[in-house]
Enzyme design. Structure first.
Site, PDB file in Angstrom:
ATOM      1  N   GLU A 156      47.004  36.409  44.430  1.00 45.31           N
ATOM      2  CA  GLU A 156      46.678  35.746  45.688  1.00 45.31           C
ATOM      3  C   GLU A 156      47.886  35.647  46.617  1.00 45.31           C
ATOM      4  OE1 GLU A 156      43.819  35.141  46.673  1.00 45.31           O
ATOM      5  OE2 GLU A 156      42.567  35.046  44.880  1.00 45.31           O
ATOM      6  N   ASP A 196      43.714  39.695  36.998  1.00 51.43           N
ATOM      7  CA  ASP A 196      44.617  38.767  37.678  1.00 51.43           C
ATOM      8  C   ASP A 196      44.350  37.340  37.200  1.00 51.43           C
ATOM      9  OD1 ASP A 196      42.151  39.138  38.870  1.00 51.43           O
ATOM     10  OD2 ASP A 196      42.911  39.287  40.907  1.00 51.43           O
TER      11      ASP A 196
END
EC number: 3.5.1.47
Length: 381
Positions: free
Chosen positions: A132, A73
Site C-alpha cells: 500500500e 502482500d
C-alpha cells in the site's frame, strides 16, 4: 492441507492484526507460525535482513525445470474499520480494507497443499510487506532478494475484487492495473499587497494556469484509443484574502497503462509546469514519485496459458476483466520477471479501501483450489 474452516480461522486472525507498511511484525510472526506448522520436508524459509517483515518460503520440487513465484502482500491501510464484525481490527485506525488478509490466507492454503503434495517445479512464496505504501516489491527486487538460490523465473499473484462473485477468477492479457505517479508541484513567486499586484508574482495565478493547462496533456497528447488519468486533488496557497500568495502547492496523481506512456506524461507535466512558471515570472519545483508502482503488464504467453487453463475448468467461474486505473506494486516485479496478476472475486457491495469492506469467505477455498490446480498444470508444460 488446510480446509475451509482452517482458512477462515487463519483469515480472521490476520484480519484482527492489520499493520502498516514496513511495520508488519505481528503479521510476520503469525505467518511464520502457520508456515512452521506445515510439514517441513520440502520447505526452506528465509527472512531477508534487508526487508525484515518479509517472508520467503521455498518448496523444493521433484524435478524442477523452473522456479515459480507466488506473491501475497501483507500490509494494511490507515483506515478505521466500520464492519461491526466480531473479528474486527484490534489495532485502532488500521484495517485490512484492501483484503490483504484474504491474499495471505489463499497463499497459505496453496502452500499447505504443496507442503503435503511435493510439486514438480520449485515454488517460491513471497509474503511481501509494504504494498500500500513504500513499494515493498521494488525494495525486495532491488536489494537482490530474488537472486542465487532464491531466483524466480515467473511470478503470479492475485488481488481480491468485490464486484466479482465469490471465488471467480478474473484476468486480462495486457495491463490489469495502471502504473501510478505521485505529483507534487510547488510554484514560488513574490508575495505582496493585493492592491499592488505589479510588485508581486502571484503563485495562485501560476497554479491556476497549471491546473487548467495540464488537462490538455490527456486531451491532446494521449491518443483517444489509449487511457491515462491526471488528477490534481489538492491545492494549497495563501494565508489571507488581501495578500498575494508567494507559494502554491499542488498535489495529485498520474496513472497510465504502460511504462512508456507514464514516462512520456511525466515529461509533459515537467514541461507544462516550467512553461507556466516562466510565463508567470515564478520558480517551480516538480517532484514526481513513481516508486515501484509500475503498470501491472501481464506477460502475453504466460497469461494466455493461465486464461486457457481457467476457462477450461468446469468448476472455475472465469471472467474476462479489462484493465483498471488503480495501482499495484506487483507491476514492478512483472517489469523485471514475467508473470501474471489476476483477480479473485469476493462478492461484496463495498469498494476496496472502504472501511466497510467485508469479503465473502467462500472465496478462500475456491481460490486455493483454482490456483493449486493451475500451478500443478503449469509444471507439466
Amino acid at each position: 492441507m488446510f480446509n475451509q474452516a482452517d482458512l477462515i480461522k487463519i483469515r480472521r486472525h490476520l484480519h484482527q492484526i492489520p499493520e502498516l507498511a514496513l511495520h508488519e511484525t505481528q503479521t510476520h510472526a503469525y505467518l511464520q507460525q502457520v508456515v512452521q506448522s506445515l510439514p517441513q520436508t520440502w520447505l526452506t524459509i528465509k527472512q531477508p535482513a534487508v526487508l525484515p517483515t518479509a517472508l520467503l518460503v521455498k518448496v523444493h520440487g521433484t524435478a524442477a525445470k523452473r522456479v515459480i513465484g507466488y506473491r501475497a502482500d501483507i500490509d494494511a491501510l490507515p483506515v478505521t474499520e466500520a464492519t461491526g464484525l466480531p473479528f474486527s481490527s484490534t489495532h485502532p485506525g488500521v484495517a485490512h480494507a484492501c483484503g490483504h488478509d484474504m491474499h495471505m490466507t489463499v497463499a497459505l492454503g496453496v502452500l499447505s497443499y504443496f507442503a503435503e503434495h511435493q510439486p514438480q517445479d520449485d515454488l517460491l512464496f513471497f509474503f511481501q510487506p509494504a504494498e500500500e505504501a513504500e513499494y515493498g516489491g521494488k525494495r525486495a527486487y532491488d536489494a537482490g532478494v530474488f537472486t542465487g538460490d532464491w531466483h524466480v523465473d515467473e511470478f503470479y499473484g492475485l488481488h481480491d475484487r468485490p464486484d466479482l462473485p465469490a471465488g471467480a477468477i478474473g484476468c486480462t492479457n495486457g495491463t490489469l492495473f495502471a502504473g501510478t505517479t505521485e505529483i507534487n508541484i510547488d510554484f514560488i513567486g513574490q508575495g505582496g499587497h493585493a492592491a499592488f499586484p505589479q510588485n508581486a508574482n502571484d503563485a495562485v495565478v501560476a497554479a491556476a494556469y497549471f491546473v487548467t493547462q495540464v488537462q490538455s496533456i490527456i486531451s491532446r497528447n494521449v491518443a483517444p484509443t489509449d487511457s491515462a488519468v491526471i488528477t490534481l486533488g489538492k491545492l494549497q496557497a495563501g494565508t489571507i484574502r488581501n495578500v498575494i500568495a508567494d507559494h502554491a502547492r499542488i498535489e495529485g496523481t498520474l496513472r497510465g497503462f504502460t511504462q512508456d506512456a507514464i514516462s512520456f506524461l511525466q515529461q509533459r507535466i515537467r514541461t507544462v509546469a516550467q512553461g507556466v512558471a516562466t510565463s508567470c515570472g515564478c520558480q517551480v519545483e516538480v517532484a514526481l514519485n513513481q516508486g515501484g508502482y509500475y503498470p501491472v503488464e501481464n506477460d502475453p504467453a504466460l497469461t494466455a496459458a493461465f486464461i486457457a487453463y481457467m476457462q477450461a475448468q468446469p468448476d472455475v467461474n472465469f471472467i474476462e476483466t479489462p484493465g483498471v486505473m488503480t495501482g499495484e506494486d506487483f507491476g514492478y516485479l512483472l517489469n523485471k520477471i514475467p508473470g501474471t496478476m489476476f483477480w479473485l472475486g469476493v462478492n461484496d457491495d463495498h469498494e476496496l479501501h472502504s472501511a466497510q469492506l467485508s469479503p465473502d469467505e467462500a472465496a478462500l477455498s475456491r481460490g486455493v483450489k483454482a490456483i493449486t490446480g493451475f500451478l500443478a498444470h503449469r509444471m507439466q508444460a
